[in-house]
Scaffold this active site. Structure first.
Site, PDB file in Angstrom:
ATOM      1  CG  ASP A  66      22.769  68.991   0.852  1.00 56.87           C
ATOM      2  OD1 ASP A  66      22.629  67.791   1.115  1.00 56.87           O
ATOM      3  OD2 ASP A  66      23.894  69.537   0.776  1.00 56.87           O
ATOM      4  CG  HIS A  67      23.272  66.819  -2.885  1.00 60.77           C
ATOM      5  ND1 HIS A  67      24.214  67.335  -3.743  1.00 60.77           N
ATOM      6  CD2 HIS A  67      23.706  67.101  -1.632  1.00 60.77           C
ATOM      7  CE1 HIS A  67      25.190  67.892  -3.036  1.00 60.77           C
ATOM      8  NE2 HIS A  67      24.898  67.764  -1.750  1.00 60.77           N
ATOM      9  CG  HIS A 142      29.483  62.394   0.874  1.00 61.74           C
ATOM     10  ND1 HIS A 142      30.080  63.383   1.611  1.00 61.74           N
ATOM     11  CD2 HIS A 142      28.161  62.727   0.828  1.00 61.74           C
ATOM     12  CE1 HIS A 142      29.155  64.258   1.994  1.00 61.74           C
ATOM     13  NE2 HIS A 142      27.986  63.874   1.549  1.00 61.74           N
ATOM     14  CG  ASP A 212      28.072  66.853  -0.917  1.00 68.26           C
ATOM     15  OD1 ASP A 212      27.848  67.467  -1.947  1.00 68.26           O
ATOM     16  OD2 ASP A 212      27.333  66.906   0.077  1.00 68.26           O
ATOM     17  CG  HIS A 270      28.298  71.245  -1.152  1.00 67.93           C
ATOM     18  ND1 HIS A 270      28.743  70.917   0.107  1.00 67.93           N
ATOM     19  CD2 HIS A 270      27.120  70.615  -1.285  1.00 67.93           C
ATOM     20  CE1 HIS A 270      27.884  70.101   0.686  1.00 67.93           C
ATOM     21  NE2 HIS A 270      26.878  69.898  -0.144  1.00 67.93           N
TER      22      HIS A 270
HETATM   23 ZN   LIG Z   1      25.590  68.284   0.186  1.00 71.40          ZN
HETATM   24 ZN   LIG Z   2      26.229  65.051   1.226  1.00 71.19          ZN
END
Ligand SMILES: [Zn+2]
Ligand SMILES: [Zn+2]
Length: 306
Positions: A66-67, A142, A212, A270
């Site tokens: 997602d990044h 993370h 994140d 997010h």
């Molecule tokens: Zn993420």
């Molecule tokens: Zn992540």
């Protein structure tokens, strides 16, 4: 000098309620920097009329899809549209390999150079600078190697009060005054004492991007006094245990970081796709740190010059 942040994507793992994967555009002094590039980022750049060839530097926080899954598409479009300028990509180890493999298997030979800069996610370090700005890493907590980014203006020059200069002066003299020095004549006598004819420099603005991460107090000194802090807020407080297990934060935890670091403003983002309405997240954060806003796709925030 402008300092603007445009939200391109605000959601976490899945698309939901029209919200896209994480991406933001920083426009500082008319230079464009892209932070994260989830799937769909290219469409968002088109939607919000961003001239993609003006993006010179891309900062990827970590290699969760997602990044960064939008990156190879964006690189390819830049190529198809005739880019020749170099593109710099800053990311944790491995992204170079992923992108190079995709381009090799599609037999794509880019007509512009791409330079990968491997980011060490364990230490806070300056990874980019130009005449007016530095970008430094913010080590995050993370499940995979992950770093946030601090965009900070370099110290500015003193401001001359021109009306207070009554005797002859040259550009050389003006530059000395801007640096904080006095002006002396050939005999060493002070003609202008710096403090009498200049004002202190304007404030050096900063933007801290943290996504994140688990709630982690080691982040606090690195984002201290930032004018604007973006801190991920995937969950609400009733999901705090889930946030911990998945290496994410709650909105209230993001606000706790903002409060302790005494930042100017906090921006949440997010979001988990379990939340259709985001006002409850905002309310939980504002109980801890009142100057909190939601990141909303298509909106641009300007960090004002004092
Ligand atoms: Zn993420
Ligand atoms: Zn992540």
């Amino acid at each position: 000098m402008n300092f603007d942040i445009t939200i391109l994507g605000s959601n976490s793992a899945s698309f939901a309620y029209g919200r896209h994967h994480t991406s933001q555009l920083v426009n500082h002094n008319q230079c464009l920097y892209l932070i994260d590039c989830g799937e769909g980022t290219q469409n968002q750049l088109i939607r919000y009329k961003v001239k993609i060839q003006r993006i010179g530097h891309i900062f990827i926080s970590h290699l969760h899809g997602d990044h960064y899954l939008g990156l190879v598409g964006l690189i390819s479009t830049m190529h198809l549209q005739g880019r020749t300028d170099e593109l710099h990509i800053f990311a944790p180890a491995g992204l170079d390999e992923v992108i190079t493999l995709q381009l090799r298997l599609s037999d794509t030979r880019l007509n512009y150079p791409v330079t990968f800069h491997e980011v060490n996610t364990e230490v806070a370090a300056t990874i980019y600078e130009n005449e007016v700005l530095t970008v430094s890493t913010i080590p995050l907590n993370h499940r995979v190697k992950c770093a946030g980014f601090l965009f900070k203006e370099k110290p500015k020059k003193r401001r001359i009060v021109m009306e207070s200069l009554h005797r002859g002066y040259t550009n050389f003299h003006l530059n000395l005054l801007k640096k904080g020095e006095d002006i002396k004549d050939e005999n060493g006598e002070i003609v202008y004492k710096n403090a009498d004819v200049t004002l202190p420099p304007k404030h050096s603005r900063s933007y801290a991007y943290c996504s994140d991460t688990r709630y982690d107090e080691r982040i606090i000194p690195l984002v201290q006094h930032a004018d604007l802090l973006y801190h991920e807020s995937t969950f609400m407080t009733d999901m705090e245990q889930r946030a911990y297990e998945t290496f994410h934060s709650t909105a209230a935890q993001a606000a706790q970081v903002a409060k302790t670091a005494q930042v100017g403003k906090l921006m949440l983002g997010h979001y988990s796709s379990r939340y259709k309405e985001l006002e409850p997240l905002l309310a939980e954060a504002q109980e801890v740190f009142s100057n909190t806003i939601l990141s909303v796709e298509g909106e641009t925030l300007s960090i004002a010059c004092e």
